[in-house]
Design an enzyme around this catalytic site. Structure first.
Site, PDB file in Angstrom:
ATOM      1  N   HIS A 172      66.207  -1.015  -3.383  1.00 32.38           N
ATOM      2  CA  HIS A 172      65.417  -1.061  -1.504  1.00 32.38           C
ATOM      3  C   HIS A 172      64.751  -0.213  -1.844  1.00 32.38           C
ATOM      4  O   HIS A 172      64.373  -0.231  -0.905  1.00 32.38           O
ATOM      5  CB  HIS A 172      66.644  -0.412  -1.047  1.00 32.38           C
ATOM      6  CG  HIS A 172      68.335  -1.316  -0.681  1.00 32.38           C
ATOM      7  ND1 HIS A 172      69.222  -1.062  -2.020  1.00 32.38           N
ATOM      8  CD2 HIS A 172      68.357  -2.545  -0.299  1.00 32.38           C
ATOM      9  CE1 HIS A 172      69.979  -1.864  -1.428  1.00 32.38           C
ATOM     10  NE2 HIS A 172      69.231  -3.052   0.263  1.00 32.38           N
ATOM     11  N   SER A 225      73.836  -3.439  -4.760  1.00 33.83           N
ATOM     12  CA  SER A 225      75.180  -3.319  -4.337  1.00 33.83           C
ATOM     13  C   SER A 225      76.997  -3.642  -4.176  1.00 33.83           C
ATOM     14  O   SER A 225      76.986  -2.491  -4.823  1.00 33.83           O
ATOM     15  CB  SER A 225      75.547  -2.754  -2.461  1.00 33.83           C
ATOM     16  OG  SER A 225      73.586  -2.357  -2.145  1.00 33.83           O
TER      17      SER A 225
END
Ligand code: PAF
Length: 284
Positions: free
Chosen positions: A34, A183
Protein backbone atom coordinates in the site's frame (compact mmCIF):
# COMPACT_ATOMS: atom_id res chain seq x y z
CA UNK A 1 -4.10 14.86 7.96
CA UNK A 2 -7.88 15.13 7.83
CA UNK A 3 -10.06 12.09 8.51
CA UNK A 4 -13.55 12.01 7.00
CA UNK A 5 -16.07 9.46 8.19
CA UNK A 6 -19.02 10.70 6.14
CA UNK A 7 -19.53 11.30 2.42
CA UNK A 8 -20.38 14.96 3.15
CA UNK A 9 -17.12 15.47 5.09
CA UNK A 10 -15.05 13.87 2.32
CA UNK A 11 -16.74 15.98 -0.35
CA UNK A 12 -16.01 19.15 1.64
CA UNK A 13 -12.32 18.21 1.94
CA UNK A 14 -12.20 17.43 -1.79
CA UNK A 15 -13.74 20.79 -2.72
CA UNK A 16 -10.88 22.59 -0.96
CA UNK A 17 -8.20 20.83 -3.08
CA UNK A 18 -7.00 22.93 -6.01
CA UNK A 19 -4.58 20.63 -7.89
CA UNK A 20 -4.48 16.96 -9.01
CA UNK A 21 -5.69 14.39 -6.49
CA UNK A 22 -4.16 10.91 -6.19
CA UNK A 23 -6.36 8.28 -4.50
CA UNK A 24 -5.35 5.00 -2.86
CA UNK A 25 -8.40 2.88 -1.93
CA UNK A 26 -7.68 0.15 0.64
CA UNK A 27 -9.25 -2.42 2.91
CA UNK A 28 -6.83 -1.32 5.64
CA UNK A 29 -4.25 -3.37 7.56
CA UNK A 30 -1.69 -1.56 5.48
CA UNK A 31 1.70 -2.91 4.39
CA UNK A 32 4.58 -1.86 2.12
CA UNK A 33 2.51 -2.73 -0.96
CA UNK A 34 0.00 0.00 0.00
CA UNK A 35 2.79 2.44 0.88
CA UNK A 36 4.29 2.05 -2.60
CA UNK A 37 0.89 3.19 -3.98
CA UNK A 38 0.84 6.13 -1.55
CA UNK A 39 4.37 7.17 -2.56
CA UNK A 40 3.44 7.10 -6.26
CA UNK A 41 0.25 9.08 -5.56
CA UNK A 42 2.25 11.69 -3.66
CA UNK A 43 4.88 11.98 -6.39
CA UNK A 44 2.34 12.39 -9.19
CA UNK A 45 -0.31 14.64 -7.58
CA UNK A 46 -0.60 17.78 -5.46
CA UNK A 47 -2.96 16.07 -2.97
CA UNK A 48 -3.23 12.47 -1.77
CA UNK A 49 -6.30 10.75 -0.35
CA UNK A 50 -6.48 7.18 0.97
CA UNK A 51 -9.57 5.26 2.01
CA UNK A 52 -9.86 2.55 4.63
CA UNK A 53 -13.07 0.58 4.26
CA UNK A 54 -13.50 -3.16 4.79
CA UNK A 55 -16.23 -3.51 2.21
CA UNK A 56 -18.67 -6.24 3.33
CA UNK A 57 -20.17 -6.77 -0.14
CA UNK A 58 -16.96 -8.14 -1.66
CA UNK A 59 -16.44 -10.92 0.90
CA UNK A 60 -17.94 -14.30 0.14
CA UNK A 61 -18.68 -15.32 3.68
CA UNK A 62 -19.44 -13.38 6.87
CA UNK A 63 -16.64 -15.42 8.45
CA UNK A 64 -14.02 -14.19 5.93
CA UNK A 65 -15.26 -10.62 6.48
CA UNK A 66 -15.06 -10.95 10.29
CA UNK A 67 -11.61 -12.49 10.18
CA UNK A 68 -10.16 -9.84 7.87
CA UNK A 69 -7.39 -8.18 9.95
CA UNK A 70 -8.00 -4.60 11.10
CA UNK A 71 -5.80 -1.94 12.70
CA UNK A 72 -7.45 1.45 12.16
CA UNK A 73 -5.27 3.39 14.60
CA UNK A 74 -2.03 1.84 13.27
CA UNK A 75 -3.13 2.51 9.67
CA UNK A 76 -3.95 6.16 10.39
CA UNK A 77 -0.58 6.66 12.10
CA UNK A 78 1.23 5.15 9.09
CA UNK A 79 -0.71 7.26 6.59
CA UNK A 80 -0.01 10.38 8.63
CA UNK A 81 3.69 9.46 8.58
CA UNK A 82 3.56 9.03 4.81
CA UNK A 83 2.20 12.57 4.40
CA UNK A 84 -1.28 11.67 3.14
CA UNK A 85 -3.59 14.74 3.13
CA UNK A 86 -6.90 13.04 3.86
CA UNK A 87 -8.32 9.63 4.74
CA UNK A 88 -11.88 8.59 3.96
CA UNK A 89 -12.91 6.07 6.58
CA UNK A 90 -16.66 5.51 6.38
CA UNK A 91 -18.72 2.95 8.30
CA UNK A 92 -20.68 0.30 6.40
CA UNK A 93 -23.82 2.19 7.46
CA UNK A 94 -22.52 5.35 5.79
CA UNK A 95 -21.60 3.59 2.53
CA UNK A 96 -24.79 1.52 2.35
CA UNK A 97 -27.05 3.77 4.39
CA UNK A 98 -30.25 2.43 2.91
CA UNK A 99 -30.88 -0.58 0.70
CA UNK A 100 -29.27 0.55 -2.60
CA UNK A 101 -30.77 -0.85 -5.80
CA UNK A 102 -27.85 0.02 -8.06
CA UNK A 103 -24.76 -2.13 -8.53
CA UNK A 104 -21.99 -2.26 -11.12
CA UNK A 105 -21.63 -5.49 -13.09
CA UNK A 106 -18.65 -5.62 -15.45
CA UNK A 107 -19.84 -8.68 -17.37
CA UNK A 108 -18.10 -11.91 -18.27
CA UNK A 109 -14.57 -10.89 -17.25
CA UNK A 110 -15.87 -10.98 -13.66
CA UNK A 111 -17.05 -14.58 -13.99
CA UNK A 112 -13.63 -16.11 -14.76
CA UNK A 113 -10.75 -16.90 -12.35
CA UNK A 114 -11.59 -15.24 -9.00
CA UNK A 115 -15.20 -14.75 -10.13
CA UNK A 116 -15.69 -18.48 -10.62
CA UNK A 117 -14.58 -19.20 -7.06
CA UNK A 118 -15.99 -16.05 -5.44
CA UNK A 119 -19.42 -15.40 -7.01
CA UNK A 120 -20.52 -11.79 -6.63
CA UNK A 121 -17.06 -10.66 -5.46
CA UNK A 122 -16.44 -8.32 -8.39
CA UNK A 123 -19.93 -6.82 -8.24
CA UNK A 124 -19.01 -5.83 -4.66
CA UNK A 125 -15.59 -4.51 -5.72
CA UNK A 126 -16.76 -2.60 -8.82
CA UNK A 127 -19.71 -1.07 -6.97
CA UNK A 128 -17.68 0.12 -3.99
CA UNK A 129 -14.84 1.43 -6.20
CA UNK A 130 -17.39 3.35 -8.31
CA UNK A 131 -18.89 4.81 -5.10
CA UNK A 132 -15.45 5.73 -3.70
CA UNK A 133 -14.40 7.35 -7.00
CA UNK A 134 -17.66 9.33 -7.05
CA UNK A 135 -17.07 10.61 -3.54
CA UNK A 136 -13.32 11.34 -3.77
CA UNK A 137 -13.32 12.51 -7.44
CA UNK A 138 -9.59 11.81 -7.90
CA UNK A 139 -7.45 12.66 -10.92
CA UNK A 140 -5.62 9.33 -10.58
CA UNK A 141 -6.40 6.16 -8.61
CA UNK A 142 -3.70 3.62 -7.68
CA UNK A 143 -4.07 -0.18 -7.61
CA UNK A 144 -1.57 -2.99 -7.05
CA UNK A 145 -0.95 -5.60 -9.75
CA UNK A 146 -1.25 -8.41 -7.19
CA UNK A 147 -5.02 -8.21 -7.69
CA UNK A 148 -4.59 -8.56 -11.43
CA UNK A 149 -8.21 -9.38 -12.26
CA UNK A 150 -9.46 -6.53 -10.05
CA UNK A 151 -7.27 -4.17 -12.07
CA UNK A 152 -8.65 -5.49 -15.39
CA UNK A 153 -12.23 -5.14 -14.08
CA UNK A 154 -11.72 -1.60 -12.74
CA UNK A 155 -10.00 -0.41 -15.92
CA UNK A 156 -12.90 -1.80 -17.93
CA UNK A 157 -15.53 -0.19 -15.68
CA UNK A 158 -13.79 3.19 -15.90
CA UNK A 159 -13.60 2.92 -19.69
CA UNK A 160 -17.18 1.65 -20.15
CA UNK A 161 -18.70 4.30 -17.87
CA UNK A 162 -16.50 7.20 -19.11
CA UNK A 163 -15.28 7.85 -15.59
CA UNK A 164 -12.82 10.71 -15.71
CA UNK A 165 -10.06 9.09 -13.68
CA UNK A 166 -6.70 7.66 -14.69
CA UNK A 167 -6.06 4.18 -13.28
CA UNK A 168 -2.41 3.67 -12.34
CA UNK A 169 -1.16 0.09 -11.85
CA UNK A 170 1.77 -0.53 -9.52
CA UNK A 171 4.17 -3.49 -9.30
CA UNK A 172 3.49 -6.21 -6.72
CA UNK A 173 5.71 -5.69 -3.67
CA UNK A 174 7.30 -8.92 -2.39
CA UNK A 175 9.07 -10.04 0.76
CA UNK A 176 12.79 -10.83 0.24
CA UNK A 177 11.96 -14.53 -0.28
CA UNK A 178 9.34 -13.83 -2.98
CA UNK A 179 6.04 -13.95 -1.03
CA UNK A 180 3.71 -11.26 -2.38
CA UNK A 181 2.72 -8.81 0.37
CA UNK A 182 -0.89 -9.20 1.48
CA UNK A 183 -2.89 -8.30 4.57
CA UNK A 184 -3.92 -11.97 4.65
CA UNK A 185 -0.29 -13.09 5.26
CA UNK A 186 -0.75 -12.02 8.90
CA UNK A 187 -3.05 -15.04 9.38
CA UNK A 188 -0.39 -17.60 8.32
CA UNK A 189 1.43 -19.69 10.96
CA UNK A 190 5.22 -19.95 10.59
CA UNK A 191 4.88 -23.31 8.82
CA UNK A 192 2.15 -21.96 6.54
CA UNK A 193 4.25 -18.85 5.79
CA UNK A 194 6.97 -21.23 4.53
CA UNK A 195 4.46 -23.28 2.53
CA UNK A 196 3.06 -20.09 0.95
CA UNK A 197 6.32 -19.64 -0.94
CA UNK A 198 5.00 -22.28 -3.32
CA UNK A 199 2.98 -19.53 -5.09
CA UNK A 200 5.98 -17.41 -6.10
CA UNK A 201 7.99 -20.59 -6.85
CA UNK A 202 5.26 -21.67 -9.28
CA UNK A 203 5.23 -18.27 -10.99
CA UNK A 204 9.02 -18.36 -11.23
CA UNK A 205 8.74 -21.77 -12.90
CA UNK A 206 6.27 -20.28 -15.41
CA UNK A 207 8.73 -17.47 -16.17
CA UNK A 208 11.57 -19.98 -16.62
CA UNK A 209 9.47 -22.13 -18.95
CA UNK A 210 8.41 -19.08 -20.99
CA UNK A 211 12.07 -18.01 -21.19
CA UNK A 212 12.99 -21.52 -22.34
CA UNK A 213 10.55 -21.17 -25.27
CA UNK A 214 7.48 -22.97 -23.90
CA UNK A 215 4.32 -21.51 -25.47
CA UNK A 216 1.71 -24.14 -24.52
CA UNK A 217 -0.74 -22.83 -21.92
CA UNK A 218 -1.78 -26.38 -21.00
CA UNK A 219 1.77 -27.57 -20.34
CA UNK A 220 2.56 -24.53 -18.17
CA UNK A 221 -0.72 -25.00 -16.21
CA UNK A 222 0.07 -28.72 -15.66
CA UNK A 223 3.62 -28.07 -14.46
CA UNK A 224 2.52 -25.38 -12.02
CA UNK A 225 -0.31 -27.54 -10.73
CA UNK A 226 2.13 -30.42 -10.15
CA UNK A 227 4.61 -28.19 -8.33
CA UNK A 228 1.91 -26.76 -6.02
CA UNK A 229 0.41 -30.21 -5.36
CA UNK A 230 3.82 -31.24 -3.97
CA UNK A 231 3.24 -28.83 -1.07
CA UNK A 232 1.16 -30.65 1.57
CA UNK A 233 -0.42 -27.54 3.06
CA UNK A 234 -1.52 -26.15 -0.30
CA UNK A 235 -4.89 -26.65 -2.01
CA UNK A 236 -5.28 -25.14 -5.48
CA UNK A 237 -8.38 -23.14 -6.49
CA UNK A 238 -7.02 -22.41 -9.94
CA UNK A 239 -3.89 -22.15 -12.05
CA UNK A 240 -4.52 -19.98 -15.08
CA UNK A 241 -2.63 -19.00 -18.22
CA UNK A 242 -4.90 -16.40 -19.78
CA UNK A 243 -5.28 -13.43 -22.08
CA UNK A 244 -4.38 -10.24 -20.19
CA UNK A 245 -7.64 -8.46 -21.10
CA UNK A 246 -10.36 -11.04 -21.76
CA UNK A 247 -8.93 -13.42 -19.12
CA UNK A 248 -9.81 -16.36 -21.39
CA UNK A 249 -7.57 -19.42 -20.97
CA UNK A 250 -4.96 -19.72 -23.73
CA UNK A 251 -3.90 -22.93 -25.47
CA UNK A 252 -1.10 -21.29 -27.30
CA UNK A 253 0.72 -18.19 -26.07
CA UNK A 254 1.48 -15.50 -28.61
CA UNK A 255 1.68 -12.02 -26.99
CA UNK A 256 1.55 -11.07 -23.34
CA UNK A 257 0.04 -13.62 -20.99
CA UNK A 258 -1.29 -13.43 -17.44
CA UNK A 259 -0.25 -16.41 -15.30
CA UNK A 260 -2.30 -16.34 -12.10
CA UNK A 261 -2.93 -18.58 -9.12
CA UNK A 262 -5.29 -18.89 -6.18
CA UNK A 263 -4.16 -21.33 -3.50
CA UNK A 264 -5.41 -22.11 -0.01
CA UNK A 265 -2.61 -22.47 2.53
CA UNK A 266 -4.37 -23.95 5.53
CA UNK A 267 -7.38 -21.66 5.99
CA UNK A 268 -5.88 -18.66 4.22
CA UNK A 269 -6.62 -18.13 0.53
CA UNK A 270 -3.76 -16.41 -1.32
CA UNK A 271 -3.50 -15.10 -4.88
CA UNK A 272 -0.50 -14.12 -6.98
CA UNK A 273 0.31 -13.56 -10.65
CA UNK A 274 2.86 -12.52 -13.21
CA UNK A 275 2.44 -11.09 -16.69
CA UNK A 276 4.89 -12.62 -19.14
CA UNK A 277 7.15 -11.54 -20.66
CA UNK A 278 6.89 -7.92 -19.44
CA UNK A 279 7.23 -8.69 -15.69
CA UNK A 280 9.63 -11.63 -16.07
CA UNK A 281 12.49 -9.87 -14.23
CA UNK A 282 10.38 -9.45 -11.09
CA UNK A 283 10.76 -13.14 -10.29
CA UNK A 284 13.94 -14.28 -12.08
O1 PAF B 1 -7.98 -4.19 -3.34
C1 PAF B 1 -8.61 -3.74 -2.36
O2 PAF B 1 -8.02 -3.41 -1.33
C2 PAF B 1 -10.12 -3.61 -2.44
O3 PAF B 1 -10.67 -4.57 -3.29
C3 PAF B 1 -10.60 -2.21 -2.84
C4 PAF B 1 -10.09 -1.81 -4.21
C5 PAF B 1 -10.13 -1.21 -1.80
C6 PAF B 1 -12.13 -2.17 -2.88
O4 PAF B 1 -12.69 -2.47 -1.65
Amino acid sequence: MEVASTVAEMRAIRRAFTGDVGFVPTLGYLHDGHFSLVRAAKEQNEHTVASIFVNPTQFNSPDDFERYPRDDEGDLAQLRGQGVDAVFMPSAGEMYSYDPLTSVDVGEITERLEGEHRPGHFRGVATVVAKLLNVVQPTRAYFGRKDAQQLVVIRRMVRDLHMGVEIVAMTTIREADGLAMSSRNARLSAAEREAALVLSKALRLAAQRWQGGERSGARIRDELQALISGEQRARVDYVSVADTETLEELDSIEGEVLVSLAVHIGEVRLIDNITLPSQMKELL
